[in-house]
Scaffold this motif. Structure first.
Motif, PDB file in Angstrom:
ATOM      1  N   ARG A  97      -0.919  -0.671  17.229  1.00  0.00           N
ATOM      2  CA  ARG A  97      -2.037  -0.133  16.606  1.00  0.00           C
ATOM      3  C   ARG A  97      -1.201   0.960  16.808  1.00  0.00           C
ATOM      4  O   ARG A  97      -0.243   1.662  16.792  1.00  0.00           O
ATOM      5  CB  ARG A  97      -2.671   0.536  18.271  1.00  0.00           C
ATOM      6  CG  ARG A  97      -2.670  -1.161  18.917  1.00  0.00           C
ATOM      7  CD  ARG A  97      -3.292  -0.817  20.090  1.00  0.00           C
ATOM      8  NE  ARG A  97      -2.770  -0.370  20.764  1.00  0.00           N
ATOM      9  CZ  ARG A  97      -3.347  -0.090  22.026  1.00  0.00           C
ATOM     10  NH1 ARG A  97      -4.135   0.133  22.778  1.00  0.00           N
ATOM     11  NH2 ARG A  97      -2.034   0.321  23.072  1.00  0.00           N
ATOM     12  N   ILE A  98      -1.765   2.341  15.321  1.00  0.00           N
ATOM     13  CA  ILE A  98      -1.110   3.119  14.719  1.00  0.00           C
ATOM     14  C   ILE A  98      -2.380   3.866  15.605  1.00  0.00           C
ATOM     15  O   ILE A  98      -3.392   3.780  15.126  1.00  0.00           O
ATOM     16  CB  ILE A  98      -1.392   2.940  13.324  1.00  0.00           C
ATOM     17  CG1 ILE A  98      -0.167   1.811  12.879  1.00  0.00           C
ATOM     18  CG2 ILE A  98      -0.451   4.941  12.755  1.00  0.00           C
ATOM     19  CD1 ILE A  98      -0.249   1.710  11.030  1.00  0.00           C
TER      20      ILE A  98
ATOM     21  N   SER B 202       5.599  -3.813  14.674  1.00  0.00           N
ATOM     22  CA  SER B 202       4.719  -4.065  13.923  1.00  0.00           C
ATOM     23  C   SER B 202       5.276  -5.298  13.547  1.00  0.00           C
ATOM     24  O   SER B 202       6.427  -5.312  12.893  1.00  0.00           O
ATOM     25  CB  SER B 202       4.004  -3.358  12.980  1.00  0.00           C
ATOM     26  OG  SER B 202       2.816  -3.672  12.385  1.00  0.00           O
ATOM     27  N   LYS B 203       4.247  -6.465  13.121  1.00  0.00           N
ATOM     28  CA  LYS B 203       5.194  -7.932  12.652  1.00  0.00           C
ATOM     29  C   LYS B 203       5.112  -8.057  10.741  1.00  0.00           C
ATOM     30  O   LYS B 203       4.787  -7.279  11.277  1.00  0.00           O
ATOM     31  CB  LYS B 203       4.234  -8.744  13.166  1.00  0.00           C
ATOM     32  CG  LYS B 203       3.598  -8.923  13.617  1.00  0.00           C
ATOM     33  CD  LYS B 203       2.586 -10.320  14.349  1.00  0.00           C
ATOM     34  CE  LYS B 203       1.203 -10.520  13.927  1.00  0.00           C
ATOM     35  NZ  LYS B 203       0.530  -9.953  14.919  1.00  0.00           N
ATOM     36  N   ILE B 204       6.320  -8.689  10.615  1.00  0.00           N
ATOM     37  CA  ILE B 204       6.204  -7.922   9.460  1.00  0.00           C
ATOM     38  C   ILE B 204       5.398  -9.280   8.907  1.00  0.00           C
ATOM     39  O   ILE B 204       5.298  -9.943   7.313  1.00  0.00           O
ATOM     40  CB  ILE B 204       7.781  -9.029   8.737  1.00  0.00           C
ATOM     41  CG1 ILE B 204       7.890  -8.948   7.665  1.00  0.00           C
ATOM     42  CG2 ILE B 204       8.539 -10.377   9.969  1.00  0.00           C
ATOM     43  CD1 ILE B 204       9.290  -9.112   7.180  1.00  0.00           C
ATOM     44  N   GLY B 205       4.921 -11.250   9.588  1.00  0.00           N
ATOM     45  CA  GLY B 205       4.062 -11.415   9.368  1.00  0.00           C
ATOM     46  C   GLY B 205       2.941 -11.816  10.680  1.00  0.00           C
ATOM     47  O   GLY B 205       2.673 -11.023  11.205  1.00  0.00           O
ATOM     48  N   SER B 206       2.459 -13.588  10.461  1.00  0.00           N
ATOM     49  CA  SER B 206       1.326 -13.318  11.059  1.00  0.00           C
ATOM     50  C   SER B 206       1.730 -13.472  12.676  1.00  0.00           C
ATOM     51  O   SER B 206       0.575 -14.167  13.603  1.00  0.00           O
ATOM     52  CB  SER B 206       0.913 -14.824  10.147  1.00  0.00           C
ATOM     53  OG  SER B 206       1.917 -15.924   9.998  1.00  0.00           O
TER      54      SER B 206
ATOM     55  N   THR C  74       1.742   0.545   5.552  1.00  0.00           N
ATOM     56  CA  THR C  74       2.509   0.758   6.981  1.00  0.00           C
ATOM     57  C   THR C  74       3.001   1.924   7.905  1.00  0.00           C
ATOM     58  O   THR C  74       2.663   2.565   8.610  1.00  0.00           O
ATOM     59  CB  THR C  74       2.696  -0.467   8.126  1.00  0.00           C
ATOM     60  OG1 THR C  74       1.345  -1.766   7.222  1.00  0.00           O
ATOM     61  CG2 THR C  74       2.127  -0.207   9.335  1.00  0.00           C
ATOM     62  N   LEU C  75       3.796   1.586   7.198  1.00  0.00           N
ATOM     63  CA  LEU C  75       5.027   2.904   7.269  1.00  0.00           C
ATOM     64  C   LEU C  75       4.959   3.878   6.932  1.00  0.00           C
ATOM     65  O   LEU C  75       4.981   4.728   7.609  1.00  0.00           O
ATOM     66  CB  LEU C  75       6.504   2.289   6.251  1.00  0.00           C
ATOM     67  CG  LEU C  75       8.011   3.359   6.504  1.00  0.00           C
ATOM     68  CD1 LEU C  75       7.875   3.588   7.756  1.00  0.00           C
ATOM     69  CD2 LEU C  75       9.007   2.887   5.505  1.00  0.00           C
ATOM     70  N   VAL C  76       4.071   4.164   6.029  1.00  0.00           N
ATOM     71  CA  VAL C  76       3.836   4.944   5.594  1.00  0.00           C
ATOM     72  C   VAL C  76       2.769   6.672   6.191  1.00  0.00           C
ATOM     73  O   VAL C  76       2.904   7.538   6.962  1.00  0.00           O
ATOM     74  CB  VAL C  76       3.309   5.494   3.819  1.00  0.00           C
ATOM     75  CG1 VAL C  76       2.503   6.772   3.526  1.00  0.00           C
ATOM     76  CG2 VAL C  76       4.560   4.912   2.678  1.00  0.00           C
TER      77      VAL C  76
ATOM     78  N   VAL D  82      -0.774   5.941  -1.884  1.00  0.00           N
ATOM     79  CA  VAL D  82      -0.446   4.389  -1.222  1.00  0.00           C
ATOM     80  C   VAL D  82      -1.516   3.749  -2.224  1.00  0.00           C
ATOM     81  O   VAL D  82      -2.959   3.859  -2.686  1.00  0.00           O
ATOM     82  CB  VAL D  82      -0.496   4.384  -0.274  1.00  0.00           C
ATOM     83  CG1 VAL D  82      -0.774   2.618   0.671  1.00  0.00           C
ATOM     84  CG2 VAL D  82       0.246   5.599   1.326  1.00  0.00           C
ATOM     85  N   GLY D  83      -0.836   2.027  -2.844  1.00  0.00           N
ATOM     86  CA  GLY D  83      -1.518   1.680  -3.219  1.00  0.00           C
ATOM     87  C   GLY D  83      -1.443   0.974  -4.702  1.00  0.00           C
ATOM     88  O   GLY D  83      -0.001   1.706  -4.965  1.00  0.00           O
ATOM     89  N   LYS D  84      -2.275   0.828  -5.382  1.00  0.00           N
ATOM     90  CA  LYS D  84      -1.670   0.916  -7.604  1.00  0.00           C
ATOM     91  C   LYS D  84      -1.809   2.538  -7.842  1.00  0.00           C
ATOM     92  O   LYS D  84      -2.176   3.163  -7.376  1.00  0.00           O
ATOM     93  CB  LYS D  84      -3.283   0.230  -7.472  1.00  0.00           C
ATOM     94  CG  LYS D  84      -3.595  -1.130  -7.125  1.00  0.00           C
ATOM     95  CD  LYS D  84      -4.851  -1.924  -8.453  1.00  0.00           C
ATOM     96  CE  LYS D  84      -5.289  -3.490  -7.242  1.00  0.00           C
ATOM     97  NZ  LYS D  84      -6.481  -3.782  -8.399  1.00  0.00           N
ATOM     98  N   TRP D  85      -1.782   2.022  -8.753  1.00  0.00           N
ATOM     99  CA  TRP D  85      -0.871   3.541  -9.701  1.00  0.00           C
ATOM    100  C   TRP D  85      -2.140   3.397 -10.124  1.00  0.00           C
ATOM    101  O   TRP D  85      -3.043   2.747 -10.629  1.00  0.00           O
ATOM    102  CB  TRP D  85       0.220   2.510 -10.674  1.00  0.00           C
ATOM    103  CG  TRP D  85       0.486   3.816 -12.131  1.00  0.00           C
ATOM    104  CD1 TRP D  85      -0.074   3.784 -12.774  1.00  0.00           C
ATOM    105  CD2 TRP D  85       1.554   4.734 -11.390  1.00  0.00           C
ATOM    106  NE1 TRP D  85       0.257   4.938 -13.630  1.00  0.00           N
ATOM    107  CE2 TRP D  85       1.257   5.948 -13.193  1.00  0.00           C
ATOM    108  CE3 TRP D  85       1.778   5.655 -10.797  1.00  0.00           C
ATOM    109  CZ2 TRP D  85       2.320   7.039 -12.932  1.00  0.00           C
ATOM    110  CZ3 TRP D  85       2.655   6.164 -10.383  1.00  0.00           C
ATOM    111  CH2 TRP D  85       3.141   7.062 -12.147  1.00  0.00           C
TER     112      TRP D  85
END
Length: 562
Positions: free
Chosen positions: A368-369, A382-386, A405-407, A481-484
């Motif tokens: 949780r952030i 926080s997990k890398i997978g499911s 998530t890191l950002v 964050v996200g698409k260019w």
């Protein structure tokens, strides 16, 4: 971890709002003073917090509905402390909140690290089914009981203990793992030394159920510790072991059958592994003493830079035991000349009741952030997978998703502790490796906007583009964050008239050469972007000329009071 199945059943826990407690309350509140009046022989759960809590910074207390602490009393815990054979090392730390508060300081290495690796590494990766809580559910969940029986045999013939010989780790290469971790850009690594299932992943003299004597016949923690430090990274350990005492709760008919047959859970050779056959006060005291001994062994053998505990140590009645291990660990670290820290969840190390008054521990949020900026020092696992532990059908997040998530976490002043899920043969699956390597490539280009940074006056904006801000020195980083976004981007938070101090003099993009042209008006700062993106995920603008706010970390780790 302790809450993921609960979350599936009852929904994710919700933050509430509470005002800051005065600092002096941290010292005045002792474990006895904060406990409700106990009924004879009844567990003494922490009372619920009824005051409003500060949702913006993720303030919370010990919500006892989800804890995994042994169901016991303060009297039993104090009895266990009296039985502890180890003497405290000499040093300034005494087993009291007042002493911890007077002598503890967040390690300087952690303040700027911002990215570490966690892992759920253990026996549950053998069945690789559903989750790392396999042991609990193979004895307690109707569908899981049936699935286990179909694939491995009935529980009285093939119990959880029988996975140990199959957990062989024959492909485990500590140096290869450590090289991967270094390439990921992580600054510290915290593997599971022991999960809820009570199996020790190190060479232990205080429990026979360990990886050196059984299963892989190797000191897994020792090998990884040496390899990780050789790469120049910090090394810690996580211990979820206190949650084992009442982790398994089978149906009555299964218990009666095994008890009559002295099978599996009641096998005399494995009673201390499962902790099902005897849950008396005496057994609980012995269990708690052994928990202390295992932590002491981990501390003395591996000198961990961080000792991370799960939810099982949250409850106030465990405070006397927690204080003993904290004093032991911190005095040892003084002897080593090292900066170290315990890390815990909720209000485990906050005797005043909420996690804005933590003493001697770095706060960890599980998955949780906080929705807003939380000053001080904290992290999110926080997990890398499911799933947290390896499962055969787990999905793995892309590097772009993890970077997002890191950002977000760093923009709010936190640190990401990213969980990995190794397999039973000692391999980190290729999908996880690829994600880690791609994160590392991004950090090679954009690490200046992550390492050693702190929050700005606001964490970001979510208009046409998702933008997050970080600060280092006199530079403001705007991370797209996200698409260019294309030819240009407008940052509305940097509009004229926004009470900004100073004047923007230059804008560059990390990974690209030369300065970028820009204009500023009442709608925002418009920046003309390079024709070619410098990386494959989030894109970082470095903005100079404005006066930046000061670093917001605190020596205690607690948020700055306002």
């Amino acid at each position: 971890m302790t809450k993921r199945f609960m979350h599936l059943l009852f929904g994710a826990s919700v933050f509430m709002f509470q005002h800051t407690l005065p600092a002096e309350a941290q010292i005045k509140a002792t474990s006895k003073e904060t406990l409700p009046a106990a009924k004879s022989g009844m567990p003494q759960h922490d009372p619920p917090i009824t005051r409003p809590l500060n949702t913006a910074i993720g303030e919370a207390g010990n919500d006892y509905g989800f804890d995994m602490a042994p169901e016991t009393t303060l009297k039993v815990v104090e009895g266990a402390v009296k039985k502890i054979p180890s003497k405290l090392p000499p040093g300034p730390f005494k087993p009291s909140w007042k002493s911890l508060q007077a002598n503890y300081q967040v390690p300087s290495w952690f303040v700027g690290a911002k990215f570490g690796l966690f892992m759920h590494w253990g026996l549950y990766s053998v069945p690789a089914y559903k989750s790392e809580w396999y042991e609990k559910h193979m004895y307690g969940n109707k569908d899981m009981i049936a699935w286990h029986s179909e694939h491995f045999g009935p529980q009285d013939k093939f119990g959880y203990k029988d996975f140990i010989p199959l957990f062989n780790q024959e492909k485990f290469d500590a140096d290869a793992w450590a090289e991967l971790f270094k390439k990921s850009g992580a600054k510290f690594v915290i593997p599971t030394a022991q999960h809820h299932d009570n199996f020790a992943m190190w060479d232990s003299k205080v429990t026979p159920y360990n990886a050196k004597q059984m299963g892989p016949k190797r000191d897994l923690i020792g090998e990884l510790c040496k390899a990780v430090r050789k790469q120049g990274l910090k090394f810690g350990v996580s211990n979820h072991g206190i949650e084992n005492f009442q982790f398994i709760n089978p149906p009555a008919d299964m218990l009666e059958q095994m008890k009559a047959e002295k099978a599996d859970l009641f096998d005399p050779n494995w009673i201390g592994f499962y902790n099902v056959a005897d849950r008396s006060d005496t057994a609980c005291q012995n269990f708690l003493v052994n928990w202390f001994e295992r932590n002491v062994e981990l501390i003395d053998k591996y000198q961990p830079d961080m000792l991370w505990f799960d939810n099982g140590i949250d409850q106030r009645y465990l405070d006397p035991l927690k204080l003993q291990i904290a004093a032991y660990y911190y005095n040892r670290a003084k002897q080593w000349g090292k900066e170290v820290s315990i890390s815990t969840k909720k209000a485990a190390f906050a005797p005043a009741g909420t996690n804005i008054t933590t003493i001697g521990s770095i706060l960890d949020f599980e998955g949780r952030i906080p929705p807003g900026i939380r000053t001080g020092v904290w992290q999110v696992d926080s997990k890398i997978g499911s799933t947290w532990g390896y499962t055969s059908d787990m999905g793995v997040a892309s590097a772009a998703s993890i970077i997002g998530t890191l950002v977000d976490i760093v923009s709010k002043n936190g640190t990401l502790l990213l969980n990995l899920s190794p397999k039973a043969d000692g391999v980190i699956p290729q999908e996880q490796q690829e994600t880690l390597l791609d994160i590392g490539k991004w950090l090679d280009v954009n690490g200046d906007a992550i390492y050693g940074t702190h929050n700005w006056i606001q964490f970001g904006e979510d208009g046409p583009h998702k933008i997050r801000f970080t600060v280092k020195g006199d530079a403001l980083y705007a991370i797209i964050v996200g698409k260019w976004p294309g030819a240009s981007i407008l940052i509305s938070s940097l509009a004229q008239g926004q009470s900004l101090q100073g004047k923007i003099t230059s804008v560059t993009m990390l990974g690209s050469k030369g300065q970028l042209t820009f204009s500023q008006n009442a709608t925002g700062l418009k920046v003309n972007l390079p024709s070619v993106p410098p990386c494959d995920a989030a894109y970082v603008l470095k903005i100079t000329g404005l006066k930046m706010n000061s670093p917001t970390w605190t020596a205690t780790g607690n948020p700055i009071n306002k």
